[in-house]
Design a protein around this motif. Structure first.
Motif, PDB file in Angstrom:
ATOM      1  N   ASN A 233       0.823  -1.212   0.000  1.00  0.00           N
ATOM      2  CA  ASN A 233       0.000   0.000   0.000  1.00  0.00           C
ATOM      3  C   ASN A 233       0.859   1.264   0.000  1.00  0.00           C
ATOM      4  O   ASN A 233       0.589   2.231   0.714  1.00  0.00           O
ATOM      5  N   LYS A 234       1.903   1.233  -0.821  1.00  0.00           N
ATOM      6  CA  LYS A 234       2.817   2.369  -0.913  1.00  0.00           C
ATOM      7  C   LYS A 234       2.352   3.347  -1.989  1.00  0.00           C
ATOM      8  O   LYS A 234       1.738   2.944  -2.976  1.00  0.00           O
ATOM      9  N   PRO A 235       2.666   4.621  -1.823  1.00  0.00           N
ATOM     10  CA  PRO A 235       2.363   5.580  -2.895  1.00  0.00           C
ATOM     11  C   PRO A 235       3.326   5.369  -4.066  1.00  0.00           C
ATOM     12  O   PRO A 235       4.411   4.803  -3.906  1.00  0.00           O
ATOM     13  N   LEU A 236       2.934   5.824  -5.225  1.00  0.00           N
ATOM     14  CA  LEU A 236       3.803   5.707  -6.395  1.00  0.00           C
ATOM     15  C   LEU A 236       5.080   6.515  -6.181  1.00  0.00           C
ATOM     16  O   LEU A 236       5.040   7.599  -5.581  1.00  0.00           O
ATOM     17  N   PRO A 237       6.230   6.013  -6.667  1.00  0.00           N
ATOM     18  CA  PRO A 237       7.480   6.775  -6.541  1.00  0.00           C
ATOM     19  C   PRO A 237       7.586   7.888  -7.582  1.00  0.00           C
ATOM     20  O   PRO A 237       8.653   8.451  -7.785  1.00  0.00           O
ATOM     21  N   PHE A 238       6.504   8.169  -8.252  1.00  0.00           N
ATOM     22  CA  PHE A 238       6.487   9.221  -9.271  1.00  0.00           C
ATOM     23  C   PHE A 238       5.088   9.835  -9.327  1.00  0.00           C
ATOM     24  O   PHE A 238       4.115   9.266  -8.827  1.00  0.00           O
ATOM     25  N   THR A 239       5.019  10.995  -9.946  1.00  0.00           N
ATOM     26  CA  THR A 239       3.732  11.640 -10.201  1.00  0.00           C
ATOM     27  C   THR A 239       3.418  11.507 -11.684  1.00  0.00           C
ATOM     28  O   THR A 239       4.173  12.013 -12.520  1.00  0.00           O
ATOM     29  N   PRO A 240       2.333  10.816 -12.043  1.00  0.00           N
ATOM     30  CA  PRO A 240       2.004  10.692 -13.470  1.00  0.00           C
ATOM     31  C   PRO A 240       1.408  11.991 -14.008  1.00  0.00           C
ATOM     32  O   PRO A 240       0.615  12.655 -13.333  1.00  0.00           O
ATOM     33  N   LEU A 241       1.804  12.347 -15.219  1.00  0.00           N
ATOM     34  CA  LEU A 241       1.330  13.564 -15.870  1.00  0.00           C
ATOM     35  C   LEU A 241       0.975  13.250 -17.325  1.00  0.00           C
ATOM     36  O   LEU A 241       1.530  12.330 -17.924  1.00  0.00           O
ATOM     37  N   ILE A 242       0.058  14.016 -17.877  1.00  0.00           N
ATOM     38  CA  ILE A 242      -0.205  13.947 -19.318  1.00  0.00           C
ATOM     39  C   ILE A 242       0.819  14.835 -20.011  1.00  0.00           C
ATOM     40  O   ILE A 242       0.970  16.012 -19.654  1.00  0.00           O
ATOM     41  N   GLN A 243       1.535  14.280 -20.978  1.00  0.00           N
ATOM     42  CA  GLN A 243       2.564  15.046 -21.679  1.00  0.00           C
ATOM     43  C   GLN A 243       2.162  15.277 -23.126  1.00  0.00           C
ATOM     44  O   GLN A 243       1.838  14.341 -23.853  1.00  0.00           O
ATOM     45  N   LEU A 244       2.196  16.527 -23.534  1.00  0.00           N
ATOM     46  CA  LEU A 244       1.981  16.907 -24.934  1.00  0.00           C
ATOM     47  C   LEU A 244       3.328  17.305 -25.519  1.00  0.00           C
ATOM     48  O   LEU A 244       3.968  18.242 -25.036  1.00  0.00           O
ATOM     49  N   THR A 245       3.752  16.579 -26.546  1.00  0.00           N
ATOM     50  CA  THR A 245       5.018  16.875 -27.218  1.00  0.00           C
ATOM     51  C   THR A 245       4.718  17.466 -28.588  1.00  0.00           C
ATOM     52  O   THR A 245       4.027  16.844 -29.403  1.00  0.00           O
ATOM     53  N   ILE A 246       5.220  18.660 -28.829  1.00  0.00           N
ATOM     54  CA  ILE A 246       5.001  19.353 -30.100  1.00  0.00           C
ATOM     55  C   ILE A 246       6.335  19.407 -30.834  1.00  0.00           C
ATOM     56  O   ILE A 246       7.311  19.976 -30.337  1.00  0.00           O
ATOM     57  N   LYS A 247       6.377  18.789 -32.007  1.00  0.00           N
ATOM     58  CA  LYS A 247       7.604  18.762 -32.802  1.00  0.00           C
ATOM     59  C   LYS A 247       7.378  19.523 -34.099  1.00  0.00           C
ATOM     60  O   LYS A 247       6.499  19.181 -34.887  1.00  0.00           O
ATOM     61  N   ARG A 248       8.180  20.556 -34.284  1.00  0.00           N
ATOM     62  CA  ARG A 248       8.126  21.353 -35.511  1.00  0.00           C
ATOM     63  C   ARG A 248       9.405  21.141 -36.296  1.00  0.00           C
ATOM     64  O   ARG A 248      10.484  21.065 -35.707  1.00  0.00           O
ATOM     65  N   GLU A 249       9.279  21.045 -37.585  1.00  0.00           N
ATOM     66  CA  GLU A 249      10.446  20.793 -38.425  1.00  0.00           C
ATOM     67  C   GLU A 249      11.489  21.892 -38.237  1.00  0.00           C
ATOM     68  O   GLU A 249      11.191  23.079 -38.325  1.00  0.00           O
ATOM     69  N   GLY A 250      12.722  21.455 -37.954  1.00  0.00           N
ATOM     70  CA  GLY A 250      13.821  22.400 -37.819  1.00  0.00           C
ATOM     71  C   GLY A 250      13.872  23.124 -36.486  1.00  0.00           C
ATOM     72  O   GLY A 250      14.668  24.057 -36.325  1.00  0.00           O
ATOM     73  N   GLN A 251      13.040  22.723 -35.515  1.00  0.00           N
ATOM     74  CA  GLN A 251      13.026  23.390 -34.216  1.00  0.00           C
ATOM     75  C   GLN A 251      13.138  22.366 -33.091  1.00  0.00           C
ATOM     76  O   GLN A 251      12.882  21.177 -33.282  1.00  0.00           O
ATOM     77  N   GLU A 252      13.523  22.857 -31.919  1.00  0.00           N
ATOM     78  CA  GLU A 252      13.542  22.006 -30.738  1.00  0.00           C
ATOM     79  C   GLU A 252      12.112  21.629 -30.366  1.00  0.00           C
ATOM     80  O   GLU A 252      11.193  22.443 -30.493  1.00  0.00           O
ATOM     81  N   LYS A 253      11.937  20.391 -29.931  1.00  0.00           N
ATOM     82  CA  LYS A 253      10.586  19.979 -29.558  1.00  0.00           C
ATOM     83  C   LYS A 253      10.130  20.725 -28.308  1.00  0.00           C
ATOM     84  O   LYS A 253      10.930  21.074 -27.435  1.00  0.00           O
ATOM     85  N   GLN A 254       8.849  20.968 -28.240  1.00  0.00           N
ATOM     86  CA  GLN A 254       8.241  21.681 -27.118  1.00  0.00           C
ATOM     87  C   GLN A 254       7.433  20.689 -26.297  1.00  0.00           C
ATOM     88  O   GLN A 254       6.647  19.909 -26.841  1.00  0.00           O
TER      89      GLN A 254
END
Length: 503
Positions: A233-254
């Motif tokens: 009955n331990k808590p998770l060792p991490f916090t889950p999050l929804i991640q949105l990754t935006i990739k544009r050509e020629g740019q660093e991903k956001q």
């Protein structure tokens, strides 16, 4: 002096010339323009949906679950989770398949919803270390197997450290490794090993590199974490999050991260609605590839798309029927239709979308009845049947004769992927002999009598991974082009009343 924004109609005029992704960004950052932005027709060059996101032009939006590990989770410090994981998690950290059957009006499932078998197989010699699914939370065979192997690897590492061997940092693996089975079923159930059994197993591990043992241990700890949370009955060792990754050509991903208050499929639905929900005008998408064999299309009910170039992988008729409410009637006739066929599929040759398209690309396997191909009336047809043998010389001659008999206008074209250059040369020789022509090295031309001629030529195909595997490295092309004879030229001059160089 306060600045005033654009008036509504001026704003609409400006918005129609702004690239689609920039419009999405402006709409989210400036709520006051959202109504105007939704009312202006959206023009997109490339639009593709998949199970985890959307690609618009040269920008992709993909969703995943990100695990933000807490400080002190020592054995997770090497975790590389920047791109997130493409499945949901339960309260203990076990994997959950993304829900593909939860639909709201407007959403469509394509293909079969695959149900993977997640039963653990510990009887094989080489056992892949896979992260446990929620359905495996009570699988004691899996739990014991991972526990016992981790314990053994830890003893081996401690022994090497006690002997003065350096235990350096480990390499990072992007995927789960495979371990050799070290325990029999009886040993897993029995528990503690005898001193002799332990010595034999440790001697076997002497040939395993220390870095490999550390990697295996790391992944085993990682996979045992949900069991630990469940049992204690331990808590998770991490916090889950929804991640949105935006990739544009020629740019660093956001990367943007949000609280995990909804499942992945719900997040994708929300993303789709933010982009396309509430649009009053038809969305214009020049290229609309639809190539996933199985996908849940999560789109707003009222969305309409005007497509110019459409691409399918399989079951064209079924997918067109399912997309009937999405693709606007103004899309037809299509500028280009690409489809991938299997031998048993023949009904698509009668479909209006195919027969009316200006240009079609046919891939996969050729139909058993070649009349279906000879009778095509599209302006341009590319035959890329890499799963079928080359067309015979007689069949290719029939294609050419049909073009000539029909008096096809300039621009009509048929191209064929071929594997045998000798066959192509023999075809050119047959054409030259039959029509009493003189052929060049790689081409021959046939006059058609309507100020056009049929050029038959071939060249080496551009590099294509799929085609190279099939050794179809040549492109044979039959194309009707304008042709003006000298007599026709002088006849046109007479009509223009040109004499002595003056009008």
């Amino acid at each position: 002096m306060p600045t005033r924004g654009l008036q509504y109609y001026s704003l609409r005029t400006v918005l129609q010339y702004i690239e689609a992704n920039k419009r999405f960004c402006l709409s989210q950052r400036i709520p006051t323009i959202r109504c105007a932005e939704k009312a202006v027709p959206l023009k997109i060059d490339y639009l593709q949906f998949d199970d985890f996101g959307i690609t618009v032009n040269k920008t992709s939006y993909s969703l995943a679950v990100y695990r933000d590990f807490h400080q002190g989770s020592d054995y997770f410090q090497k975790e590389k989770d920047e791109d997130g994981i493409r499945f949901d998690l339960d309260q203990y950290g076990f994997q959950l398949e993304m829900n593909k059957t939860d639909l709201v009006p407007g959403e469509v499932i394509f293909g079969d919803v695959r149900v993977d078998n997640h039963n653990f197989n510990g009887n094989q010699l080489h056992i892949p270390i896979t992260f446990p699914w929620s359905s495996q939370k009570h699988d004691m065979t899996m739990r014991r197997c991972y526990d016992k192997h981790l314990e053994l690897f830890q003893i081996a590492l401690k022994t090497r450290l006690d002997q003065g061997n350096l235990v350096r940092g480990m390499e990072v693996l992007d995927s789960f490794p495979v371990m050799t089975k070290m325990f029999s079923d009886d040993e897993l159930v029995r528990g503690e090993l005898t001193a002799k059994e332990l010595k034999i197993k440790l001697s076997y591990l002497n040939c395993v590199q220390t870095s490999s043992l550390k990697i295996l241990s790391h992944h085993l700890r990682r996979c045992l974490q949900p069991f630990d949370c469940l049992d204690n009955n331990k808590p998770l060792p991490f916090t889950p999050l929804i991640q949105l990754t935006i990739k544009r050509e020629g740019q660093e991903k956001q990367i943007e991260r949000y609280p995990y208050i909804m499942k992945l499929h719900e997040a994708i639905r929300k993303l789709s609605w933010l982009m396309f929900g509430g649009r009053k005008a038809v969305v214009q998408a020049h290229n609309f590839p639809f190539i996933d064999e199985s996908i849940t299309l999560r789109i707003p009910k009222e969305l309409k798309i005007r497509v110019r170039k459409l691409r399918f992988k399989k079951n064209m008729n079924g997918r067109l029927e399912a997309l009937n409410n999405l693709i606007d009637d103004s899309s037809y006739p299509l500028e280009k239709l690409s489809t991938f066929h299997q031998e048993q599929e023949i009904d698509h040759f009668a479909h209006h979308a195919l027969t009316s398209a200006q240009q079609i690309v046919l891939k996969g396997s050729a139909p058993p009845n070649i009349d279906l191909l000879w009778n095509l009336r599209n302006k341009v047809v590319h035959f890329k049947y890499i799963w079928s043998p080359d067309f015979s010389i007689e069949e290719l001659l029939t294609f050419a004769q049909n073009i000539i008999r029909a008096g096809s206008p300039a621009g009509v074209q048929r191209s064929f992927r071929m594997s045998n250059e000798v066959s192509i040369k023999n075809l050119l020789n047959r054409v030259a002999e039959q029509f009493n022509l003189i052929r060049s090295n790689r081409s021959v031309s046939i006059r058609m009598g309507n100020e056009t001629k049929l050029n038959i030529s071939y060249k080496f195909a551009k590099c294509c991974k799929e085609d190279n595997l099939q050794m179809k490295n040549w492109v044979l092309k039959m194309k009707v082009v304008p042709y003006l004879s000298l007599s026709s030229f002088f006849e046109k001059l007479k009509k223009l009343k040109i004499t002595d160089g003056t009008l």
